[in-house]
Design a protein around this motif. Structure first.
Motif, mmCIF file in Angstrom:
data_model
loop_
_atom_site.group_PDB
_atom_site.id
_atom_site.type_symbol
_atom_site.label_atom_id
_atom_site.label_comp_id
_atom_site.label_asym_id
_atom_site.label_seq_id
_atom_site.Cartn_x
_atom_site.Cartn_y
_atom_site.Cartn_z
ATOM 1 N N GLN A 64 -11.460 1.534 2.051
ATOM 2 C CA GLN A 64 -11.174 1.942 3.122
ATOM 3 C C GLN A 64 -12.304 2.588 4.188
ATOM 4 O O GLN A 64 -12.048 2.605 5.350
ATOM 5 C CB GLN A 64 -10.283 3.429 2.750
ATOM 6 N N SER B 145 -0.405 4.178 -0.235
ATOM 7 C CA SER B 145 -1.341 5.433 0.051
ATOM 8 C C SER B 145 -1.181 5.590 1.677
ATOM 9 O O SER B 145 -1.590 4.777 2.376
ATOM 10 C CB SER B 145 -2.704 5.062 -0.191
ATOM 11 N N ILE C 134 0.822 -1.256 -0.028
ATOM 12 C CA ILE C 134 0.016 -0.028 -0.245
ATOM 13 C C ILE C 134 0.963 1.157 -0.178
ATOM 14 O O ILE C 134 1.574 1.424 1.020
ATOM 15 C CB ILE C 134 -1.016 -0.018 1.238
ATOM 16 N N THR D 296 -4.443 5.286 3.364
ATOM 17 C CA THR D 296 -5.431 3.961 3.610
ATOM 18 C C THR D 296 -4.250 3.284 4.608
ATOM 19 O O THR D 296 -4.808 2.297 5.358
ATOM 20 C CB THR D 296 -5.108 3.189 2.197
ATOM 21 N N ASN E 243 -8.417 8.546 -3.389
ATOM 22 C CA ASN E 243 -7.140 7.865 -2.765
ATOM 23 C C ASN E 243 -6.090 9.028 -2.816
ATOM 24 O O ASN E 243 -6.050 9.748 -3.718
ATOM 25 C CB ASN E 243 -6.865 6.568 -3.380
ATOM 26 N N ASP F 171 -14.619 -3.507 -3.340
ATOM 27 C CA ASP F 171 -14.158 -2.018 -3.454
ATOM 28 C C ASP F 171 -14.730 -1.598 -4.803
ATOM 29 O O ASP F 171 -14.835 -2.040 -5.404
ATOM 30 C CB ASP F 171 -12.565 -2.467 -3.099
ATOM 31 N N TRP G 97 -14.775 7.876 4.726
ATOM 32 C CA TRP G 97 -13.428 7.629 3.854
ATOM 33 C C TRP G 97 -13.075 9.128 3.509
ATOM 34 O O TRP G 97 -12.034 9.472 3.486
ATOM 35 C CB TRP G 97 -13.357 6.930 3.023
#
Lengths: 340, 1054
Positions: B478, B187, B185, B190, B452, B444, B492
């Motif tokens: 998320q 991000s 990940i 996230t 994101n 998702d 989120w």
């Protein structure tokens, strides 16, 4: 507040409905058909009478009666004996059939005067003539996009938030806009997805059915037509292709003869002869419409090259023979300008 | 002699009696009761029912048809409440970022009426050059897949988000270990959302780079994959690293690599490649050496030794020679070179790190100060997790952004462990291998529907924004994490905004101008926290060298690799990518075992694959696991090695991952195994990977292979391998030859001689007219040229063969931009693929006509031997599309003038006029015209593969381009819709068209900028400059069709 009633110009704004165009043409044909049937009946009756009388005379004279053959057999016999007349009649019918058949086939794809019924009986003359709303107020993307577009319901609501009742149809048609966008005319507010009203703006959550208009000016899928090219760059008036919409009720394809008559009220209308919205009509206008090369910096370098070309000005000079540059001369007749 | 005998049948005849004469006169001997028959009353009442019935039916059917023949009514449905930023007919572009664990690109998403239809690179604010590759361009197709789940499921049955949230919150907050298993990940937000769950986080990459990362950690103290700067590398040595195609962030490396190719600067980078299978990167190498996978470590050790001046042993002589040459080049470009290895073996990577350190490359061509934040998967942690799962120690497992049931080397162990996990939830959007084995599926969003933030390098945050309302009832993963956590209670989007503005509230959604401009650009500067690596620390390689020297290989070794269009397996259901031919093998819709010709001949396998010639199926067994795949002859494959692509064999248990993910047969039907399961495309090669000392190994040094005797068709778009010594198809030369004649005028250099024809004039003024009097082909004109050729625009294209890597991004981009039909495997087998642009891939042959002369081989036999590519051939990639010839052979032969030439140099194809004679395709010397043999968008043979059938998938069609019907010819139009649109913009603003304002889809998507498009009449345009370069030539120049496409001679630095 109900806004409606008379405006000063309502008497000068007639609505010409062309919903049943075939009547004017077909009424004559009906009469001919009736006469034809009448004459055939009379002819057959006269022939029958003659036959009976011949029989009577023959009986009186003691000769043989005419043979008892059927109608068709006698007709066949008569035809065989009068071949010239029969051929002439036959040729007449065949020619008539060919002419009628050919013009019917050539009319396939001609949509002049096509004016389908719409889910809302929208009246252009009220909006355009009486209320003098500009075309591009509603059909706003004509300047920016290939579609001129049909206004979304929120554009209608700009006025109809206040105008809840019309002079001709009352609230019936206007209510259809409210049903689509979720407007409660009694409170003057918008509804949300749960049916609660009191919202100032149309709610995304209100799941109304959008208005399903029937497309009037429809070109086949293999044609790319860009409004912004013609309106923005070409500077054409809407009336040039769509006629004087201020006399329409719902949308209609104006025939080319009608558009040609608008030359007085809308100077600059290009006079054409092919049926409206056919390829020949587009091509004809491309042949006649002029471009002012000096008006746009886009043509500057090309114009220089044209003037200074080494190829020999003679070959290229022919573009300037008539002192004007048409769309065709710039390539407007080329296939991939519209078909891609 | 005539027979005068008389014959009679009876006494009556002999005597000529009256009775006989009477009988003779009758036709029938016996009386036929005709009168009796006619007098029968029943016949007059019988109507000829059958005939009348047919008459009536025919008439009424015709009447009904005619009566029903009306023009269909078209509806025009505007928005009810139109968003202000959408104008119907005008495209809006949104900046976003693509990241799937493998590829990372900043993209611009072209949307029409609220839906994305095209993806291009964000070259203005994107990371690196802002370019994309085939997989990223094709990712828009996966958005419109009806196989995507429409809501959460529990044990396969649909459930509600509320029920799922209740169950998951309880599971997460309960006792027992909660683990999130995901891809790396990148991000930051996230990661924080996962932290809010309070779960352990195990990351793994489907294609693992743990060894590379650990080598950096051990050597320099930074546990990360370095950032590579190929634009500074004058010498590149790659040991089986496919850096242009799939190794690490290939979308960043390909444009950088191309910057140093192209000899006009006076120098060109030198690229050495040591590999077993022919990879796309290998086809571009200047010096390519074949090695076995077990020798990769030895090559690295040998290189290290050679750099110090020591002799190299324990390798073949040819390999040693290349290593010495590479060492020589590297030593002369210290600090400006790069050595990379694709192996996931710690010893090899340690040696490579030492090499780069010794050359002073760290801090220059690769750096660990701002390393890559991706590829942080830890194979060892995954193995531990699988062990714990099998021991029942994990109570909640959340899988996110990965498909471990498919791509782990020990996927079977994972699956048994997954069954023992009390609550498992998979966040994938499709009911794939992992999802069907999980208790819950919480689908998702697709990345085009998501918010994101991503950060590949420190100091830079790239943003992902939604370009369409979520199509299905999916929810951001998320958001699920936040809902299930007990500490966070925001949604989120709010959570994400608060990371950048702690006081954010939803009232301020649109008023934060910093955020707005970041969203507009797709990126913003983030907190820069560079690492501080110790580049000078000594690296002890003795243990590593000992280890690589001890690797033994068997008779056959296997290399598993990643293909350009399949990726690690997540693009299996994408028909456009499945049909884009593999850059090296040109095979579509399958994977296969690549083998060298000598191995195939010795095993008696079929090396010639064509429509009627099928590949021989072989069984490859690794550690008891085997796959059966057809063998494919790959020139450049090291004998004794095999190659199998990863990313295939998805859905092998019938998981519903998409209609196009399963193999189709002759009628377009999904093929099934005898067991009833649908046949997946290719076979899964992940089980053939293994783990060694905690690292996933993608090669195996001792495998067994046997022919099964079965046959299997392979849909290969290019069967012909070499260009048989033709003159002006491909022109190439070496860098030194180029330099020697670099100053010569166009047409005079020996590597790009203008084609000349004999004339009956004394052109060389020697007083005689003989075979030495020649004129350039370009001086001949069969027809008059177009009068306005030099006045208006003249659209042209230049393609530099030196920088074209063959990646096929242009092919995918063209297919999506121009609504090119996907036709499925059976039609591709019959050479009816519809690609407007294809990349011709030519291998060099050892044989030539000159050599045939020397050896006394006849011309016909010479041509036969020229068809055989050499064992380690050089490769050229040549993109070929409609050349828009000014004297086009296709235009003159169309009986209905459906293809004409425009004033601007384009060859126009008018679909509505075409009657399907196909004479134009017959006449085309480049064979670039494609014919619509079927109604691809309606006929049932294509219902599983062609997007136009499916009511959702057809949203990808470009509304500005006609969708062609059956029976018409089509070909590259040079994106005339983009040309017209560009001209319109220029006319609206009243300015001339600037160079680069109009880009065709292929030119725009090319990561190496090999394809350039522009106005040849514009003296300042790039294409004009390049067309006058002495490397520029026309393909098949000698036929004199005067194309508008120029190719540039390929210059190799060998």
């Amino acid at each position: 507040m109900d806004v409606g009633g008379d405006t000063a110009s309502s008497d000068n704004c007639p609505t010409i409905d062309y919903n049943t165009p075939e009547e004017s043409d077909s009424s004559n044909a009906m009469w001919f058909l009736i006469l034809l049937i009448l004459f055939t009946v009379i002819a057959l009756s006269a022939a029958g009478v003659k036959r009976s009388l011949t029989d009577v005379i023959a009986e009186k004279a003691g000769e043989d009666l005419l043979p008892d053959t059927g109608y068709l057999a006698r007709l066949g016999g008569w035809a065989w004996n009068n071949l010239v007349m029969v051929s002439l009649i036959g040729i007449f019918f065949v020619l008539y059939g060919v002419v009628v058949g050919y013009s019917a086939l050539m009319d396939i794809g001609i949509y002049s005067n096509y004016s389908p019924e719409q889910p809302i009986a929208f009246n252009h003359s009220i909006h355009v003539c009486e209320n003098e709303i500009d075309c591009k107020y509603c059909h706003s993307s004509a300047y920016d996009s290939k579609h001129a577009g049909i206004p979304s319901a929120n554009v209608c609501m700009n006025c109809h938030k206040a105008i809840k009742k019309g002079r001709r149809t009352g609230t019936e048609e206007i209510e259809k806009i409210y049903a689509a966008i979720g407007f409660d005319s009694s409170t003057g507010t918008y509804l949300d997805g749960d049916g609660n009203n009191g919202k100032a703006l149309p709610q995304d959550s209100y799941n109304g059915e959008p208005i399903k208009w029937n497309k009037v000016h429809n070109l086949p899928d293999h044609v790319f037509f860009s409004h912004q090219q013609h309106v923005n760059v070409g500077g054409l008036q809407c009336q040039n292709c769509h006629g004087d919409v201020s006399t329409f009720s719902v949308g209609r394809i104006a025939p080319v003869e009608e558009i040609n008559t608008l030359i007085d009220t809308y100077p600059g209308i290009i006079q054409l002869s092919k049926p409206a919205l056919t390829m020949g009509w587009c091509i004809e206008c491309h042949n006649k419409a002029e471009i002012d090369l000096a008006s746009s910096g886009y043509y500057e370098e090309m114009h220089d090259r044209l003037m200074n070309s080494e190829r020999g000005n003679e070959e290229l000079r022919r573009y300037l023979e008539d002192e004007k540059i048409t769309v065709r001369e710039l390539g407007g007749w080329e296939c991939s300008k519209c078909h891609y | 002699m005539a027979n005068n005998k008389k014959y009679w049948s009876g006494l009556d005849e002999l005597d000529g009696t009256e009775a006989f004469k009477e009988i003779q006169a009758k036709e029938f001997q016996e009386q036929i009761p005709v009168d009796q028959f006619l007098a029968d009353e029943r016949h007059s009442s019988t109507t000829t029912g059958r005939r009348d019935f047919l008459k009536f039916m025919g008439f009424s059917l015709t009447a009904a048809t005619l009566a029903a023949c009306e023009t269909p009514v078209i509806k025009s449905i505007p928005y009810t409440n139109k968003p202000a930023e959408i104008t119907p007919g005008v495209a809006n572009y949104y900046a976003s970022t693509y990241y799937d664990g493998m590829d990372y690109s900043n993209v611009l998403v072209k949307t029409r009426e609220g839906r994305p239809i095209f993806i291009k690179g964000n070259t203005s604010t994107g990371i690196g050059a802002g370019k994309v590759n085939s997989r990223v361009i094709g990712s828009v197709m996966s958005l419109y897949d009806k196989a995507r789940l429409d809501g959460p499921t529990q044990n396969g049955n649909s459930t509600t988000w509320d029920d799922l949230d209740n169950a998951m919150s309880a599971a997460v907050s309960g006792t027992g270990r909660t683990v999130v298993l995901s891809n790396t990940i990148v991000s930051p937000s996230t990661v924080k959302a996962i932290e809010a769950l309070g779960a352990e986080h195990v990351q793994y990459d489907a294609i693992s780079y743990s060894a590379l990362r650990m080598a950096q950690a051990d050597a320099f103290g930074v546990n990360a994959v370095p950032s590579y700067h190929f634009s500074k590398a004058e010498v590149i040595v790659s040991i089986a690293a496919d850096f242009l195609n799939s190794w690490l962030s290939s979308t960043l490396y390909a444009p950088d690599y191309a910057l140093l190719r192209g000899p006009e600067r006076g120098k060109q980078s030198k690229h050495f490649q040591f590999e077993s299978a022919m990879t796309m990167t290998g086809t571009n190498a200047d010096v390519r050496t074949m090695i076995k996978p077990s020798e990769e470590g030895k090559v690295a050790a040998g290189l290290l030794a050679a750099l110090k001046g020591a002799t190299v042993s324990n390798l073949d002589a040819g390999v040693i020679k290349s290593i010495n040459a590479a060492a020589k080049s590297l030593n002369s470009s210290k600090g400006k070179s790069l050595v990379v290895a694709g192996s996931n073996d710690l010893a090899t990577q340690t040696i490579v790190a030492a090499i780069n350190q010794q050359l002073g490359n760290y801090g220059s061509t690769l750096d660990l100060e701002r390393p890559s934040m991706a590829y942080r998967g830890d194979d060892a942690s995954v193995s531990d997790l699988v062990k714990d799962m099998n021991s029942g120690k994990i109570s909640t497992l959340i899988t996110y952004g990965c498909n471990p049931s498919y791509d782990l080397p020990n996927a079977d162990a994972f699956n048994t462990g997954l069954a023992k996990v009390k609550t498992s939830v998979c966040m994938n959007g499709v009911a794939d291998e992992t999802a069907v084995r999980s208790t819950f599926v919480a689908p998702d969003h697709h990345y085009l529907e998501s918010w994101n933030d991503l950060s590949l390098n420190s100091g830079r945050i790239d943003l992902v924004q939604p370009t369409i309302e979520p199509i299905f009832n999916t929810r951001a993963a998320q958001e699920s994490f936040l809902n299930w956590s007990s500490s966070e209670n925001s949604d989120w989007y709010t959570f994400l905004r608060r990371q950048y503005n702690a006081s954010y509230t939803s009232d301020a959604m649109y008023s934060d101008s910093d955020w707005n401009s970041a969203i507009h650009d797709g990126t913003m500067t983030g907190n820069d926290s560079p690492e501080s690596p110790e580049y000078t620390a000594a690296i002890d390689t003795t243990q590593a060298e000992r280890k690589v020297a001890s690797v033994k290989g068997g008779a056959f070794e296997l290399v598993t690799y990643v293909k350009a269009t399949a990726g690690s397996g997540n693009h299996a259901a994408n028909p456009i990518l499945q049909e884009t031919p593999d850059p090296v093998s040109k095979v579509t819709w399958d994977n296969y075992v690549t083998m060298s010709k000598s191995d195939m001949d010795s095993m008696g396998l079929n090396t010639y694959i064509a429509q009627e010639d099928m590949g021989s199926v072989v069984k490859v067994t690794v550690n008891g696991k085997s796959v059966e795949l057809p063998a494919f002859m790959q020139p450049g494959q090291k004998p004794g090695t095999l190659g199998i692509a990863l990313g295939y064999g998805r859905g092998s248990n019938g998981e519903n991952i998409g209609q196009a993910a399963f193999q189709t047969g002759e009628q377009g039907e999904h093929l099934t195994h005898a067991s009833g399961l649908p046949m997946p495309i290719g076979a899964n090669a992940y089980p053939l990977t293994s783990t060694s000392e905690g690292y996933t190994i993608y090669a195996n040094y001792d495998v067994s292979i046997e022919a099964t005797g079965a046959e299997y068709p392979l849909a290969c778009t290019q069967i012909h391998n070499t260009y048989m010594g033709r003159e002006s198809v491909v022109k190439e030369t070496s860098f030194d030859s180029y330099l020697a004649e670099a100053g010569k005028k166009k047409g005079e250099a020996s590597w790009n001689k203008a084609h000349r024809l004999n004339v009956h004039e004394d052109t060389n003024h020697d007083g005689v007219i003989d075979a030495r009097d020649k004129k350039n082909t370009s001086a001949f004109d069969l027809w008059h040229s177009h009068p306005v050729e030099e006045v208006g625009h003249r659209w042209g294209m230049t393609i530099d063969l030196t920088t074209c890597t063959g990646c096929s991004a242009c092919v995918t981009a063209c297919n999506i931009e121009n609504n090119v039909s996907v036709v499925g495997k059976d039609e591709v087998l019959r050479h009816r693929d519809m690609h407007w642009i294809r990349i011709d891939r030519y291998y060099a042959s050892d044989f030539s006509l000159e050599k045939g002369d020397e050896e006394g081989v006849g011309v016909i036999d010479s041509y036969g031997r020229m068809e055989d590519p050499s064992e380690n051939p050089q490769t050229v990639h040549m993109p070929m599309m409609c050349q828009h010839c000014n004297h086009a052979p296709c235009e003159t032969v169309c009986p209905v003038a459906a293809t004409t030439h425009s004033n601007e140099g384009l060859n126009q194809m008018t679909y509505n006029r075409c009657i399907g004679t196909r004479y134009c395709a017959n006449n085309c010397p480049y064979k670039v015209r494609r014919f619509n043999w079927f109604n691809y968008k309606g006929y049932k043979k294509f219902e599983h593969v062609n997007p136009a059938h499916d009511s959702l998938a057809r949203l990808i069609l470009n509304p500005d381009v006609t969708v062609r019907a059956r029976g018409v010819m089509e070909k590259c139009s040079m994106c005339v819709q983009r040309i017209q649109s560009g001209k319109l913009d220029a006319k609206k603003s009243g300015t001339p068209i600037l160079d680069g304002q109009i880009e065709t889809a292929c030119a725009e998507s090319c990561p190496s900028n090999a394809i350039k498009f522009g106005d040849l009449n514009d003296s300042g345009s790039e294409v004009r400059t390049i067309s006058e370069n002495n490397r520029a030539y026309h393909a098949l120049e000698e036929i004199g069709v005067k194309p508008n496409v120029f190719y540039m001679t390929k210059v190799r630095n060998s």
